[in-house]
Design an enzyme around this catalytic site. Structure first.
Site, PDB file in Angstrom:
ATOM      1  N   GLY A   1      26.756  44.405  30.576  1.00 16.34           N
ATOM      2  CA  GLY A   1      27.310  44.121  31.575  1.00 16.34           C
ATOM      3  C   GLY A   1      27.335  44.959  32.676  1.00 16.34           C
ATOM      4  N   TYR A   2      28.148  44.921  33.812  1.00 20.40           N
ATOM      5  CA  TYR A   2      27.881  45.689  35.062  1.00 20.40           C
ATOM      6  C   TYR A   2      28.719  47.310  34.412  1.00 20.40           C
ATOM      7  CZ  TYR A   2      29.618  47.597  39.500  1.00 20.40           C
ATOM      8  OH  TYR A   2      29.816  48.175  40.682  1.00 20.40           O
TER       9      TYR A   2
ATOM     10  N   SER B   1      42.988  45.442  33.660  1.00 18.62           N
ATOM     11  CA  SER B   1      42.892  45.086  35.138  1.00 18.62           C
ATOM     12  C   SER B   1      44.085  45.479  35.764  1.00 18.62           C
ATOM     13  CB  SER B   1      42.286  43.972  35.268  1.00 18.62           C
ATOM     14  OG  SER B   1      42.372  43.407  36.509  1.00 18.62           O
TER      15      SER B   1
ATOM     16  N   TYR C   1      43.283  34.378  34.201  1.00 20.13           N
ATOM     17  CA  TYR C   1      42.506  35.573  33.713  1.00 20.13           C
ATOM     18  C   TYR C   1      43.416  36.871  33.537  1.00 20.13           C
ATOM     19  CZ  TYR C   1      39.882  39.821  34.719  1.00 20.13           C
ATOM     20  OH  TYR C   1      39.282  40.933  34.650  1.00 20.13           O
TER      21      TYR C   1
ATOM     22  N   LYS D   1      44.750  39.305  30.128  1.00 19.24           N
ATOM     23  CA  LYS D   1      44.449  40.933  29.970  1.00 19.24           C
ATOM     24  C   LYS D   1      45.865  41.154  29.414  1.00 19.24           C
ATOM     25  CE  LYS D   1      40.286  41.517  31.371  1.00 19.24           C
ATOM     26  NZ  LYS D   1      39.282  42.086  30.503  1.00 19.24           N
TER      27      LYS D   1
ATOM     28  N   GLY E   1      46.006  33.002  46.097  1.00 17.85           N
ATOM     29  CA  GLY E   1      46.351  34.036  45.048  1.00 17.85           C
ATOM     30  C   GLY E   1      46.281  35.549  45.298  1.00 17.85           C
TER      31      GLY E   1
HETATM   32  P1  NAD Z   1      30.393  41.699  33.248  1.00 18.60           P
HETATM   33  O1  NAD Z   1      30.413  40.184  33.192  1.00 18.60           O
HETATM   34  O2  NAD Z   1      29.232  42.213  34.110  1.00 18.60           O
HETATM   35  O3  NAD Z   1      30.303  42.061  31.949  1.00 18.60           O
HETATM   36  C1  NAD Z   1      30.795  41.493  30.820  1.00 18.60           C
HETATM   37  C2  NAD Z   1      30.011  41.610  29.667  1.00 18.60           C
HETATM   38  O4  NAD Z   1      30.598  40.696  28.512  1.00 18.60           O
HETATM   39  C3  NAD Z   1      28.457  40.484  30.216  1.00 18.60           C
HETATM   40  O5  NAD Z   1      27.584  41.486  29.767  1.00 18.60           O
HETATM   41  C4  NAD Z   1      28.582  39.284  29.188  1.00 18.60           C
HETATM   42  O6  NAD Z   1      27.536  38.856  28.915  1.00 18.60           O
HETATM   43  C5  NAD Z   1      29.348  39.899  28.114  1.00 18.60           C
HETATM   44  N1  NAD Z   1      30.277  38.801  27.575  1.00 18.60           N
HETATM   45  C6  NAD Z   1      30.852  37.646  27.777  1.00 18.60           C
HETATM   46  N2  NAD Z   1      31.498  36.925  26.835  1.00 18.60           N
HETATM   47  C7  NAD Z   1      30.994  37.684  25.710  1.00 18.60           C
HETATM   48  C8  NAD Z   1      31.289  37.250  24.420  1.00 18.60           C
HETATM   49  N3  NAD Z   1      32.034  35.842  24.059  1.00 18.60           N
HETATM   50  N4  NAD Z   1      30.820  37.971  23.387  1.00 18.60           N
HETATM   51  C9  NAD Z   1      29.919  38.958  23.822  1.00 18.60           C
HETATM   52  N5  NAD Z   1      29.780  39.292  25.193  1.00 18.60           N
HETATM   53  C10 NAD Z   1      30.320  38.785  25.984  1.00 18.60           C
HETATM   54  O7  NAD Z   1      31.815  42.160  33.859  1.00 18.60           O
HETATM   55  P2  NAD Z   1      32.103  43.495  34.119  1.00 18.60           P
HETATM   56  O8  NAD Z   1      32.313  43.629  35.742  1.00 18.60           O
HETATM   57  O9  NAD Z   1      31.167  44.661  34.038  1.00 18.60           O
HETATM   58  O10 NAD Z   1      33.677  43.629  33.593  1.00 18.60           O
HETATM   59  C11 NAD Z   1      33.837  44.396  32.128  1.00 18.60           C
HETATM   60  C12 NAD Z   1      35.146  44.220  31.799  1.00 18.60           C
HETATM   61  O11 NAD Z   1      35.990  44.773  32.660  1.00 18.60           O
HETATM   62  C13 NAD Z   1      35.601  42.788  31.497  1.00 18.60           C
HETATM   63  O12 NAD Z   1      36.685  43.028  30.582  1.00 18.60           O
HETATM   64  C14 NAD Z   1      36.536  42.566  32.872  1.00 18.60           C
HETATM   65  O13 NAD Z   1      37.628  41.490  32.783  1.00 18.60           O
HETATM   66  C15 NAD Z   1      37.036  43.946  33.123  1.00 18.60           C
HETATM   67  N6  NAD Z   1      37.316  44.104  34.476  1.00 18.60           N
HETATM   68  C16 NAD Z   1      36.373  43.904  35.752  1.00 18.60           C
HETATM   69  C17 NAD Z   1      36.649  44.202  36.870  1.00 18.60           C
HETATM   70  C18 NAD Z   1      35.647  43.925  37.786  1.00 18.60           C
HETATM   71  O14 NAD Z   1      36.213  43.839  39.103  1.00 18.60           O
HETATM   72  N7  NAD Z   1      34.251  44.106  37.534  1.00 18.60           N
HETATM   73  C19 NAD Z   1      37.909  44.755  37.277  1.00 18.60           C
HETATM   74  C20 NAD Z   1      39.095  44.808  36.248  1.00 18.60           C
HETATM   75  C21 NAD Z   1      38.415  44.579  35.058  1.00 18.60           C
HETATM   76  C1  WQD Z   2      38.989  41.969  47.637  1.00 19.66           C
HETATM   77  C2  WQD Z   2      39.288  41.803  49.059  1.00 19.66           C
HETATM   78  C3  WQD Z   2      39.562  39.343  49.525  1.00 19.66           C
HETATM   79  C4  WQD Z   2      35.679  38.356  49.371  1.00 19.66           C
HETATM   80  C5  WQD Z   2      39.142  40.687  41.907  1.00 19.66           C
HETATM   81  C6  WQD Z   2      40.198  40.260  40.842  1.00 19.66           C
HETATM   82  C7  WQD Z   2      40.664  41.479  39.891  1.00 19.66           C
HETATM   83  C8  WQD Z   2      39.555  42.247  39.665  1.00 19.66           C
HETATM   84  C9  WQD Z   2      38.548  42.671  40.610  1.00 19.66           C
HETATM   85  C10 WQD Z   2      39.016  41.781  37.499  1.00 19.66           C
HETATM   86  C11 WQD Z   2      40.502  40.972  48.907  1.00 19.66           C
HETATM   87  C12 WQD Z   2      38.695  40.087  50.370  1.00 19.66           C
HETATM   88  C13 WQD Z   2      36.688  39.012  49.489  1.00 19.66           C
HETATM   89  C14 WQD Z   2      34.973  37.308  50.553  1.00 19.66           C
HETATM   90  C15 WQD Z   2      37.119  38.648  51.643  1.00 19.66           C
HETATM   91  N1  WQD Z   2      38.610  41.768  38.554  1.00 19.66           N
HETATM   92  N2  WQD Z   2      37.478  39.330  50.288  1.00 19.66           N
HETATM   93  N3  WQD Z   2      36.014  38.030  51.593  1.00 19.66           N
HETATM   94  O1  WQD Z   2      40.226  39.892  44.575  1.00 19.66           O
HETATM   95  O2  WQD Z   2      40.952  42.234  45.024  1.00 19.66           O
HETATM   96  O3  WQD Z   2      39.893  41.507  42.793  1.00 19.66           O
HETATM   97  O4  WQD Z   2      38.307  41.570  41.343  1.00 19.66           O
HETATM   98  O5  WQD Z   2      39.711  42.321  36.678  1.00 19.66           O
HETATM   99  O6  WQD Z   2      41.352  41.021  38.810  1.00 19.66           O
HETATM  100  O7  WQD Z   2      41.082  39.252  41.276  1.00 19.66           O
HETATM  101  O8  WQD Z   2      38.650  41.425  44.513  1.00 19.66           O
HETATM  102  O9  WQD Z   2      36.276  41.583  45.745  1.00 19.66           O
HETATM  103  O10 WQD Z   2      37.374  39.495  45.321  1.00 19.66           O
HETATM  104  O11 WQD Z   2      38.286  40.765  46.913  1.00 19.66           O
HETATM  105  O12 WQD Z   2      37.717  38.711  52.589  1.00 19.66           O
HETATM  106  O13 WQD Z   2      34.199  36.793  50.749  1.00 19.66           O
HETATM  107  O14 WQD Z   2      38.193  41.353  49.998  1.00 19.66           O
HETATM  108  O15 WQD Z   2      40.528  38.733  50.089  1.00 19.66           O
HETATM  109  O16 WQD Z   2      41.179  41.181  49.913  1.00 19.66           O
HETATM  110  P1  WQD Z   2      39.985  41.220  44.059  1.00 19.66           P
HETATM  111  P2  WQD Z   2      37.711  40.768  45.737  1.00 19.66           P
END
Ligand code: NAD
Ligand code: WQD
Length: 366
Positions: free
Chosen positions: A13-14, A128, A156, A160, A313
């Site tokens: 993943g990312y 998160s 979600y 966490k 939200g």
């Molecule tokens: P992502 O979706 O790119 O990566 C998650 C990976 O987990 C994917 O490759 C997916 O295929 C894999 N996956 C999903 N379900 C699975 C399962 N049941 N078994 C095995 N693999 C599985 O997401 P990301 O942005 O890289 O996020 C990674 C972690 O960071 C996640 O736990 C996410 O909640 C957390 N996180 C992400 C963000 C964000 O904004 N990207 C912010 C805070 C926390």
């Molecule tokens: C950022 C800002 C939107 C899209 C989410 C999850 C959080 C974490 C990170 C996993 C906000 C604004 C967005 C658009 C907009 N993920 N926006 N137009 O909501 O801060 O966080 O991702 O843990 O849990 O909630 O990120 O990138 O969606 O938004 O105006 O089309 O951009 O309102 O202020 P967010 P986001």
């Protein structure tokens, strides 16, 4: 000899792929398990292209205990886990909560059970900033410190918080058990990493975020406006109490986030602190309008947008106080918002089909 071997769940993943790259670059061996639900194996090729090393990969679901047991049995050298695998779409989590609890919470319990069976005792967990919910509800909590009261506002976020609790209870119980039995208890450790808003791509332009579905985060959407895939960005509200009326977030470059995982892992292995939570953010808040301006600048033209109602939200301000991680982990963000925008644009512009196409030859030559 490798510094250690790390199992990375969600490693294609990312954030997982960038952390894998950082681990390999710093002498660790990496074994990935990923179901490929939201990623593809092409990430492994890009990792190898950049660092010359390829992680071992298993297509295993984290809810499959026998599958995980098999991986740990094949790799007795694994001493730590970095746990990314999860479902992560906030909106979707409210529609199919049972699936989010099954995969995120259930999958984490399955992982911890399998780790315990194989005596793997360090876990770094992707939490998160969403665990804090609306920190502006409490005076004096912006920028947000780790001791800000928890208060998630969506399913979600609830998953966490639950996983943080499960990890804490489990590691503390294992410590107590080992201590009582006169065994070394310090080996059981957990890092709860609360990320703010990850963004950006690799500066080479050949590795970035390539989700299977439609993006909903601000910067990937701005990328789609820049390529013409979307005609404009919808700005969710300009009536917030910020300097320009739009909401404030702490955007962190994915390379900095990856190095934060490395710092946390090294800290667990060296200091053996038990379970600790750290914020991973820059400490700098940016509004949506500032992000549009920064991204427009690297693209070289104004990107169209339209202000619409607030998104359900959303909160005014999620800016980290990263002082604890700065001090204890000796980690700080190094890259700027401008770096993140420039790297994201290089990735998006050169790879319109993401990993579903070969990287451009001219980028590979660099
Ligand atoms: P992502 O979706 O790119 O990566 C998650 C990976 O987990 C994917 O490759 C997916 O295929 C894999 N996956 C999903 N379900 C699975 C399962 N049941 N078994 C095995 N693999 C599985 O997401 P990301 O942005 O890289 O996020 C990674 C972690 O960071 C996640 O736990 C996410 O909640 C957390 N996180 C992400 C963000 C964000 O904004 N990207 C912010 C805070 C926390
Ligand atoms: C950022 C800002 C939107 C899209 C989410 C999850 C959080 C974490 C990170 C996993 C906000 C604004 C967005 C658009 C907009 N993920 N926006 N137009 O909501 O801060 O966080 O991702 O843990 O849990 O909630 O990120 O990138 O969606 O938004 O105006 O089309 O951009 O309102 O202020 P967010 P986001």
């Amino acid at each position: 000899m490798a510094v250690g071997t790390v199992l990375v769940t969600g490693g294609t993943g990312y954030i997982g792929s960038f952390t894998t790259l950082a681990l390999l670059d710093n002498g660790y061996d990496v074994v990935i398990v990923d179901s490929l639900l939201n990623s593809s194996k092409a990430a492994l090729d890009r990792i190898e292209l950049i660092c010359g090393k390829r992680p071992t990969f298993y297509q295993v679901d984290i809810t499959d205990e026998a599958g995980l047991d098999d991986v740990f049995s094949k790799h007795p050298d694994i001493d730590s886990v970095i746990h990314f695998a999860a479902l992560k779409a906030v909106g979707e989590s409210g529609e199919i909560p049972l699936e989010y609890y099954r995969v995120n919470v259930g999958g984490s319990i399955t992982l911890l059970r399998s780790m315990a069976k194989h005596n793997v005792s360090n876990i770094v967990f992707s939490s998160s900033a969403t665990v804090y919910g609306d920190a502006t509800r409490i005076p004096g909590m912006i920028p947000i410190p780790e001791n800000c009261p928890i208060g998630p506002t969506n399913t979600y976020g609830h998953t966490k918080v639950m996983i943080e609790t499960v990890i804490t209870d489990h590691i503390e119980a294992e410590r107590r058990k080992a201590k009582k039995a006169g065994k070394p208890f310090e080996q059981w450790n957990g890092a709860l990493l609360r990320y703010f808003n990850p963004c950006g791509a690799h500066p080479s332009g050949i590795m970035g975020e390539d989700p299977q579905g439609v993006p909903y985060n601000l910067l990937p959407l701005l990328g789609k406006v820049a390529t013409g895939e979307r005609d404009k960005l919808l700005v969710f509200g300009d009536d917030y109490a910020s300097k320009d009326g739009t909401a404030i977030r702490d955007y962190i470059h994915v390379l900095d986030l990856a190095s934060g995982h490395l710092a946390a892992l090294n800290y667990l292995r060296e200091k053996k602190p038990g379970v600790k939570a750290w914020n991973l953010g820059s400490g700098r808040g940016s509004t949506v309008f500032e992000m549009i301006k920064a991204f427009s600048k690297v693209v070289g033209r104004d990107l169209p947008y339209q202000v619409v109602d607030r998104r359900l939200g959303d909160v005014l301000d999620l800016t980290a106080n990263p002082a604890l991680a700065n001090e204890e982990l000796q980690w700080k963000t190094k890259l700027t918002l401008e770096d993140a925008c420039a790297d994201l644009w290089r990735w998006v512009e050169n790879n319109p089909k993401g990993y579903r196409q070969d990287p451009p030859a001219e980028l590979l030559e660099k």
